[in-house]
Scaffold this active site. Structure first.
Site, PDB file in Angstrom:
ATOM      1  N   HIS A 123      41.599  32.456  39.745  1.00  0.00           N
ATOM      2  CA  HIS A 123      40.372  32.778  40.480  1.00  0.00           C
ATOM      3  C   HIS A 123      40.245  31.861  41.690  1.00  0.00           C
ATOM      4  CE1 HIS A 123      39.364  34.836  36.723  1.00  0.00           C
ATOM      5  NE2 HIS A 123      38.520  35.555  37.444  1.00  0.00           N
ATOM      6  N   LYS A 141      34.654  29.329  41.475  1.00  0.00           N
ATOM      7  CA  LYS A 141      34.241  29.877  40.176  1.00  0.00           C
ATOM      8  C   LYS A 141      33.693  28.763  39.303  1.00  0.00           C
ATOM      9  CE  LYS A 141      35.767  32.744  36.325  1.00  0.00           C
ATOM     10  NZ  LYS A 141      34.488  33.451  36.297  1.00  0.00           N
TER      11      LYS A 141
HETATM   12  P1  NAD Z   1      28.106  32.655  43.555  1.00  0.00           P
HETATM   13  O1  NAD Z   1      28.007  31.190  43.286  1.00  0.00           O
HETATM   14  O2  NAD Z   1      28.691  33.106  44.848  1.00  0.00           O
HETATM   15  O3  NAD Z   1      26.661  33.356  43.416  1.00  0.00           O
HETATM   16  C1  NAD Z   1      25.714  33.000  42.468  1.00  0.00           C
HETATM   17  C2  NAD Z   1      24.340  33.192  43.105  1.00  0.00           C
HETATM   18  O4  NAD Z   1      23.340  33.036  42.114  1.00  0.00           O
HETATM   19  C3  NAD Z   1      24.043  32.158  44.203  1.00  0.00           C
HETATM   20  O5  NAD Z   1      23.586  32.817  45.369  1.00  0.00           O
HETATM   21  C4  NAD Z   1      22.954  31.280  43.585  1.00  0.00           C
HETATM   22  O6  NAD Z   1      22.063  30.751  44.552  1.00  0.00           O
HETATM   23  C5  NAD Z   1      22.259  32.290  42.678  1.00  0.00           C
HETATM   24  N1  NAD Z   1      21.502  31.683  41.591  1.00  0.00           N
HETATM   25  C6  NAD Z   1      21.790  30.593  40.853  1.00  0.00           C
HETATM   26  N2  NAD Z   1      20.839  30.374  39.933  1.00  0.00           N
HETATM   27  C7  NAD Z   1      19.926  31.359  40.104  1.00  0.00           C
HETATM   28  C8  NAD Z   1      18.705  31.667  39.447  1.00  0.00           C
HETATM   29  N3  NAD Z   1      18.232  30.935  38.432  1.00  0.00           N
HETATM   30  N4  NAD Z   1      18.014  32.758  39.855  1.00  0.00           N
HETATM   31  C9  NAD Z   1      18.465  33.527  40.883  1.00  0.00           C
HETATM   32  N5  NAD Z   1      19.606  33.263  41.542  1.00  0.00           N
HETATM   33  C10 NAD Z   1      20.327  32.186  41.160  1.00  0.00           C
HETATM   34  O7  NAD Z   1      28.942  33.253  42.325  1.00  0.00           O
HETATM   35  P2  NAD Z   1      29.732  34.640  42.268  1.00  0.00           P
HETATM   36  O8  NAD Z   1      31.146  34.441  42.678  1.00  0.00           O
HETATM   37  O9  NAD Z   1      28.917  35.689  42.947  1.00  0.00           O
HETATM   38  O10 NAD Z   1      29.745  34.925  40.699  1.00  0.00           O
HETATM   39  C11 NAD Z   1      28.528  35.081  39.999  1.00  0.00           C
HETATM   40  C12 NAD Z   1      28.837  35.260  38.528  1.00  0.00           C
HETATM   41  O11 NAD Z   1      29.520  36.505  38.336  1.00  0.00           O
HETATM   42  C13 NAD Z   1      29.764  34.199  37.925  1.00  0.00           C
HETATM   43  O12 NAD Z   1      29.354  33.907  36.608  1.00  0.00           O
HETATM   44  C14 NAD Z   1      31.120  34.878  37.909  1.00  0.00           C
HETATM   45  O13 NAD Z   1      31.984  34.357  36.914  1.00  0.00           O
HETATM   46  C15 NAD Z   1      30.714  36.287  37.587  1.00  0.00           C
HETATM   47  N6  NAD Z   1      31.624  37.355  37.952  1.00  0.00           N
HETATM   48  C16 NAD Z   1      31.646  38.426  37.130  1.00  0.00           C
HETATM   49  C17 NAD Z   1      32.413  39.524  37.432  1.00  0.00           C
HETATM   50  C18 NAD Z   1      32.353  40.718  36.527  1.00  0.00           C
HETATM   51  O14 NAD Z   1      33.052  41.721  36.782  1.00  0.00           O
HETATM   52  N7  NAD Z   1      31.549  40.678  35.461  1.00  0.00           N
HETATM   53  C19 NAD Z   1      33.220  39.522  38.581  1.00  0.00           C
HETATM   54  C20 NAD Z   1      33.198  38.410  39.403  1.00  0.00           C
HETATM   55  C21 NAD Z   1      32.378  37.328  39.097  1.00  0.00           C
END
Ligand code: NAD
Length: 239
Positions: free
Chosen positions: A131, A135
């Site tokens: 990744h 992450k």
């Molecule tokens: P990122 O860090 O770019 O985004 C996370 C966002 O959440 C940020 O903008 C942050 O400010 C916000 N945030 C944090 N705490 C918060 C809260 N309490 N309330 C509202 N917003 C809040 O991360 P990302 O790369 O977008 O990944 C997000 C999640 O998705 C991770 O856990 C990642 O592992 C997961 N993910 C899942 C899939 C899937 O297919 N299920 C795919 C990719 C990533």
């Protein structure tokens, strides 16, 4: 009739791509974008039917419970929840439903299904996931779920070759060594390697762009009203 959708974690990598995908869908209406510091009440104020949760391992369980208790269906993409967390969420469902998928890319879902099937015949297996460096969790939720599925279907758990406990041999999940690579330029990849006398079998999936996850996210958003309680994985929606 349009479905009103809120995105929680809307400013993040996945959240922003989800907002774009929802805005482009004619049957969905993006009614709220919530990120760090914004009150979750905005989801209720906007009258959202479904919230998509893409925040962080620290926030996902609290946000999801809060929304379910207030009757909003939640499609959870953020990873990092334990089995105990999922059990707690299951208890919070009804009338609102929850779908938690560690990976919304259809190819990755198929990879997990194929790995589960292969492990029934080839029990010696290791997982290499890769990744981007931003992450928050390691190993990935997809790798954990793949290891779990493999653990359920293989006929016995072989002792991984040693040296036991050596960090470079990976972290054992359900007895499966999992190796986590973090590099710029990578979005999300996973390779599951099986070994047997005189042969290996490699199953690999690469998400090269976050749009790979969007058909699965939108499918979950469209179908969650017809599900019941807690659903883990996208699989039931693909059959
Ligand atoms: P990122 O860090 O770019 O985004 C996370 C966002 O959440 C940020 O903008 C942050 O400010 C916000 N945030 C944090 N705490 C918060 C809260 N309490 N309330 C509202 N917003 C809040 O991360 P990302 O790369 O977008 O990944 C997000 C999640 O998705 C991770 O856990 C990642 O592992 C997961 N993910 C899942 C899939 C899937 O297919 N299920 C795919 C990719 C990533």
């Amino acid at each position: 009739m349009t479905t009103r959708v809120a995105v929680v974690g809307a400013a993040g990598r996945m959240g922003s791509v989800t907002c774009e995908a929802v805005e482009q869908a004619t049957d969905l209406d993006l009614v709220a974008r919530v990120d760090s510091g914004d009150p979750l009440d905005a989801v209720l104020d906007a009258g959202a039917d479904v919230a998509v949760e893409f925040t962080t391992p620290d926030s996902v369980r609290g946000n999801t419970e809060w929304l379910l208790q207030r009757g909003v269906h939640v499609v959870v993409g953020a990873t990092g929840m334990s089995d105990d967390d999922l059990a707690e969420l299951a208890a919070r469902t009804g009338p609102a439903n929850c779908l938690v998928a560690p990976n919304f890319a259809v190819g990755a879902v198929l990879l997990m299904q194929l790995a589960s099937k292969a492990a029934a015949v080839l029990p010696d297996v290791e997982i290499i996931e890769a990744h981007h460096p931003g992450k928050a969790d390691a190993p990935s939720g997809t790798a954990r779920r793949t290891a779990r599925l493999v653990g359920e279907t293989r006929p016995y758990r072989p002792d991984p070759p040693g040296p036991a406990g050596e960090p470079s041999r990976g972290r054992e999940i359900e007895g499966v060594p999992v190796h986590a690579v973090r590099l710029p330029g990578v979005v999300a990849s996973q390779e599951v390697v099986f070994g047997a006398e005189g042969q290996t079998l490699s199953l690999r999936h690469d998400a090269i762009d976050r749009t790979a996850f969007m058909p699965g996210v939108l499918l979950a958003v469209r179908r969650i009203d017809g599900l019941s309680g807690l659903t883990v994985g996208l699989d039931p929606l693909l059959v």
